[in-house]
Design a protein around this motif. Structure first.
Motif, mmCIF file in Angstrom:
data_model
loop_
_atom_site.group_PDB
_atom_site.id
_atom_site.type_symbol
_atom_site.label_atom_id
_atom_site.label_comp_id
_atom_site.label_asym_id
_atom_site.label_seq_id
_atom_site.Cartn_x
_atom_site.Cartn_y
_atom_site.Cartn_z
ATOM 1 N N LEU A 193 0.842 -1.197 0.000
ATOM 2 C CA LEU A 193 0.000 0.000 0.000
ATOM 3 C C LEU A 193 0.871 1.239 0.000
ATOM 4 N N ASN A 194 0.477 2.243 -0.743
ATOM 5 C CA ASN A 194 1.209 3.509 -0.770
ATOM 6 C C ASN A 194 1.299 4.081 0.637
ATOM 7 N N ASP A 195 2.452 4.662 0.961
ATOM 8 C CA ASP A 195 2.680 5.171 2.323
ATOM 9 C C ASP A 195 1.738 6.310 2.704
ATOM 10 N N GLY A 196 1.057 6.885 1.732
ATOM 11 C CA GLY A 196 0.129 7.961 2.047
ATOM 12 C C GLY A 196 -1.150 7.474 2.708
ATOM 13 N N ILE A 197 -1.350 6.156 2.734
ATOM 14 C CA ILE A 197 -2.541 5.576 3.360
ATOM 15 C C ILE A 197 -2.121 4.929 4.679
ATOM 16 N N PRO A 198 -2.532 5.478 5.816
ATOM 17 C CA PRO A 198 -2.087 4.967 7.124
ATOM 18 C C PRO A 198 -2.841 3.706 7.550
ATOM 19 N N VAL A 199 -2.696 2.663 6.760
ATOM 20 C CA VAL A 199 -3.343 1.381 7.047
ATOM 21 C C VAL A 199 -2.297 0.286 6.897
ATOM 22 N N ASP A 200 -2.155 -0.565 7.918
ATOM 23 C CA ASP A 200 -1.195 -1.670 7.792
ATOM 24 C C ASP A 200 -1.849 -3.024 8.035
ATOM 25 N N ASP A 201 -3.180 -3.042 8.145
ATOM 26 C CA ASP A 201 -3.885 -4.301 8.350
ATOM 27 C C ASP A 201 -5.285 -4.177 7.729
ATOM 28 N N LEU A 202 -5.637 -5.128 6.902
ATOM 29 C CA LEU A 202 -6.960 -5.162 6.287
ATOM 30 C C LEU A 202 -7.589 -6.533 6.529
ATOM 31 N N THR A 203 -8.887 -6.539 6.770
ATOM 32 C CA THR A 203 -9.572 -7.815 6.868
ATOM 33 C C THR A 203 -9.792 -8.365 5.463
ATOM 34 N N ARG A 204 -10.018 -9.672 5.389
ATOM 35 C CA ARG A 204 -10.260 -10.244 4.076
ATOM 36 C C ARG A 204 -11.545 -9.676 3.465
ATOM 37 N N ASP A 205 -12.514 -9.370 4.305
ATOM 38 C CA ASP A 205 -13.746 -8.773 3.800
ATOM 39 C C ASP A 205 -13.482 -7.388 3.195
ATOM 40 N N GLN A 206 -12.645 -6.577 3.854
ATOM 41 C CA GLN A 206 -12.323 -5.257 3.309
ATOM 42 C C GLN A 206 -11.592 -5.395 1.970
ATOM 43 N N ILE A 207 -10.667 -6.368 1.874
ATOM 44 C CA ILE A 207 -9.922 -6.566 0.624
ATOM 45 C C ILE A 207 -10.887 -6.947 -0.498
ATOM 46 N N ARG A 208 -11.820 -7.830 -0.213
ATOM 47 C CA ARG A 208 -12.774 -8.246 -1.235
ATOM 48 C C ARG A 208 -13.670 -7.088 -1.663
ATOM 49 N N ARG A 209 -14.079 -6.283 -0.716
ATOM 50 C CA ARG A 209 -14.916 -5.125 -1.053
ATOM 51 C C ARG A 209 -14.131 -4.106 -1.886
ATOM 52 N N LEU A 210 -12.842 -3.931 -1.564
ATOM 53 C CA LEU A 210 -12.006 -3.034 -2.369
ATOM 54 C C LEU A 210 -11.951 -3.506 -3.812
ATOM 55 N N TYR A 211 -11.754 -4.813 -4.028
ATOM 56 C CA TYR A 211 -11.586 -5.334 -5.379
ATOM 57 C C TYR A 211 -12.923 -5.616 -6.076
ATOM 58 N N ARG A 212 -14.030 -5.452 -5.374
ATOM 59 C CA ARG A 212 -15.338 -5.459 -6.042
ATOM 60 C C ARG A 212 -15.789 -4.043 -6.371
ATOM 61 N N GLY A 213 -15.033 -3.066 -5.952
ATOM 62 C CA GLY A 213 -15.378 -1.672 -6.197
ATOM 63 C C GLY A 213 -16.370 -1.121 -5.196
ATOM 64 N N GLU A 214 -16.661 -1.853 -4.119
ATOM 65 C CA GLU A 214 -17.613 -1.376 -3.121
ATOM 66 C C GLU A 214 -16.989 -0.317 -2.212
ATOM 67 N N ILE A 215 -15.669 -0.322 -2.091
ATOM 68 C CA ILE A 215 -14.952 0.741 -1.373
ATOM 69 C C ILE A 215 -14.120 1.463 -2.424
ATOM 70 N N ALA A 216 -14.535 2.654 -2.787
ATOM 71 C CA ALA A 216 -13.850 3.418 -3.842
ATOM 72 C C ALA A 216 -12.991 4.531 -3.280
ATOM 73 N N ASP A 217 -13.106 4.797 -1.975
ATOM 74 C CA ASP A 217 -12.315 5.855 -1.343
ATOM 75 C C ASP A 217 -11.810 5.348 0.010
ATOM 76 N N TRP A 218 -10.546 5.667 0.318
ATOM 77 C CA TRP A 218 -9.947 5.184 1.563
ATOM 78 C C TRP A 218 -10.599 5.809 2.790
ATOM 79 N N GLY A 219 -11.392 6.876 2.601
ATOM 80 C CA GLY A 219 -12.078 7.484 3.728
ATOM 81 C C GLY A 219 -13.087 6.555 4.371
ATOM 82 N N GLU A 220 -13.547 5.524 3.650
ATOM 83 C CA GLU A 220 -14.476 4.570 4.231
ATOM 84 C C GLU A 220 -13.761 3.640 5.228
ATOM 85 N N ILE A 221 -12.448 3.536 5.114
ATOM 86 C CA ILE A 221 -11.666 2.718 6.061
ATOM 87 C C ILE A 221 -10.957 3.604 7.070
#
Length: 517
Positions: free
Chosen positions: A327-355
């Protein structure tokens, strides 16, 4: 008799010489009796001017030196006076006691100054002051005008010594000085030193000789060993082999190939990786062109099992590989759940503000091309489905207005790493070791679990896969293909595979994990 070469003969003779010298030294130590020896040497013999005697005695005795007793009577007649510093020492292998002096009851040694008369004498033992207790309390040295000094029976341990500072008259400097006496099982001899304070050598002459000879033997043997070419590993083969397929496993294979070529003369291993699926296709094409249906010198490496439709290909398991999300260092996230990853790659999370609440940054999905084994493992092990369609050519601009999220496809691991590090909001996936030391990005845990080689099979980290090696049919046992695959999986290449962050299947732990699939 292939071993009968000049170099081998020199090595054998040198080794035998070293053994004989060592045996001779041991025999000498055991058979030749250790003798008691008293050595003496003149350390100073100089003329002194009138009135300088007392200053010379003070300087020779030294501040703090142990001066026992003696006499140094001032005399106006010192025109021909000389000053002698004489050292008496035990330089033998055994200690001396009073009983070892056999010249009589009253003295042990006799010092004689030929042509000169004793004016005064001082006894000093700077390093062994307790030796002076063996001079009788009434010992005053010789009578003035005597040419000899009778020394008492002074016990001397190995290396112990004392000195005589003697004022003489009546003769020139450099006149003969001798020490005589009878020693039980020993003798008195003159030794030499270039400076007044030299100590007896640590090694005897015999020890120095043995050391020099043995050193020469070792140097000669080392030179022969260095010149001798290291024998190649068992099973080396000649020829040319092409290794293609997985780009994730390519760095480990490339280093293993370089080592194999250094060890095996006449071999060439070319690593040309363009992705797992592309490698399988290249192998199938080479097999189809192979004259007589033989096995071509091509190996395809794949992240996971090959796709269907290639019945001629034969597989072998090489290692377990770990992959990671980056992940780009501009995003302060170092752990994602598998559900969040799947939602990211389904396009359900389009902005990092949701995380990350308050963060306004569009999600950029940086993926590999469809033939990538790294992508196939990601879809199979993490997403549980295929990735969405490609929506961007530059990983920034959305080309498909109906796409829910920006997603691009790149051809290699290096391209993914560069894009994620460069583009704010970008996330991608790569082989674990490839992400080490890269600036601008960081690894992301999955459900709190991180990719650690030592924890494979126990931590439950999902993004891992077995690396398979494919050949067209069964290559012959003496072929370069068989030799290199053996080297990679079970030989010296196994250490290279492990160093690159993969777990070899041939290790005890790897056998269990690879067996489970």
């Amino acid at each position: 008799m292939d071993w009968l070469t000049a170099e081998n003969l020199i090595a054998v003779v040198t080794a035998l010489l070293g053994v004989l010298v060592s045996a001779g030294a041991v025999w000498y130590e055991r058979r030749v009796p250790h003798q008691r020896r008293i050595g003496y040497r003149v350390q100073l013999d100089t003329a002194i001017g009138d009135g300088a005697a007392n200053r010379a005695v003070a300087g020779a005795s030294g501040a703090g030196a142990a001066v026992r007793r003696g006499y140094f009577n001032a005399s106006p007649d010192l025109a021909d006076a000389t000053l002698v510093l004489l050292r008496i020492e035990n330089d033998g292998a055994l200690a001396l006691t009073r009983e070892h002096y056999t010249d009589g009851d009253d003295h042990g040694l006799t010092v004689e100054f030929d042509g000169r008369r004793v004016k005064a004498v001082v006894v000093t033992a700077p390093e062994h002051p307790r030796l002076l207790s063996h001079f009788p309390a009434d010992w005053q040295g010789p009578a003035e005008g005597s040419t000899t000094i009778l020394l008492p029976k002074v016990p001397l341990n190995r290396g112990a010594h004392y000195k005589l500072l003697v004022l003489l008259t009546g003769g020139p400097i450099g006149g003969p000085v001798s020490v005589d006496g009878n020693i039980a099982e020993g003798h008195v001899h003159v030794n030499h030193s270039t400076t007044p304070d030299d100590k007896a050598p640590v090694f005897s002459r015999a020890a120095r000789t043995v050391t020099i000879i043995l050193t020469a033997c070792v140097v000669a043997l080392a030179a022969i060993i260095v010149r001798e070419r290291t024998p190649p590993p068992i099973g080396c083969a000649r020829g040319t082999l092409t290794v293609t397929g997985s780009t994730a496993f390519a760095p480990a294979v490339r280093e293993a190939a370089e080592k194999y070529q250094r060890d095996c003369e006449g071999s060439t291993v070319i690593v040309d990786a363009h992705g797992s699926t592309a490698g399988i296709r290249a192998l199938a094409e080479a097999g189809a062109r192979s004259p007589g249906g033989g096995s071509p010198a091509v190996v395809a490496l794949s992240d996971g099992r090959k796709p269907g439709g290639y019945p001629e290909l034969r597989e072998s398991m090489v290692a377990v590989s770990l992959f990671t999300l980056v992940l780009n260092d501009g995003i302060p996230v170092d752990d994602l759940t598998r559900d969040q990853i799947r939602r990211l790659y389904r396009g359900e999370i389009a902005d990092w503000g949701e995380i990350v609440p308050g963060l306004d940054r569009p999600v950029l999905l940086v993926s590999r091309d469809a033939g990538s084994g790294t992508r196939q493992v990601f879809q199979r092990r993490v997403l549980g489905r295929n990735e969405p369609a490609n929506s961007s050519q530059d990983c920034v601009t959305r080309d498909d207005p109906e796409a829910k999220v920006v997603r691009c496809e790149l051809d290699s691991t290096e391209q993914v790493l560069s894009a994620v590090a460069r583009l704010p909001g970008a996330i991608g996936y790569v082989e674990l070791r490839a992400s080490e030391g890269r600036k601008g990005l960081h690894r992301v845990a999955v459900d709190g679990r991180r990719p650690v080689v030592d924890e494979i099979g126990t931590s439950g980290y999902p993004y891992r896969e077995i690396e398979y090696a494919y050949t067209w049919g069964r290559p012959s046992a003496d072929s370069l293909t068989t030799s290199f695959l053996t080297y990679l999986g079970r030989g010296g290449g196994q250490d290279v595979v492990l160093a690159h962050g993969h777990l070899p299947c041939a290790t005890p732990k790897g056998l269990r994990i690879c067996g489970d699939g």
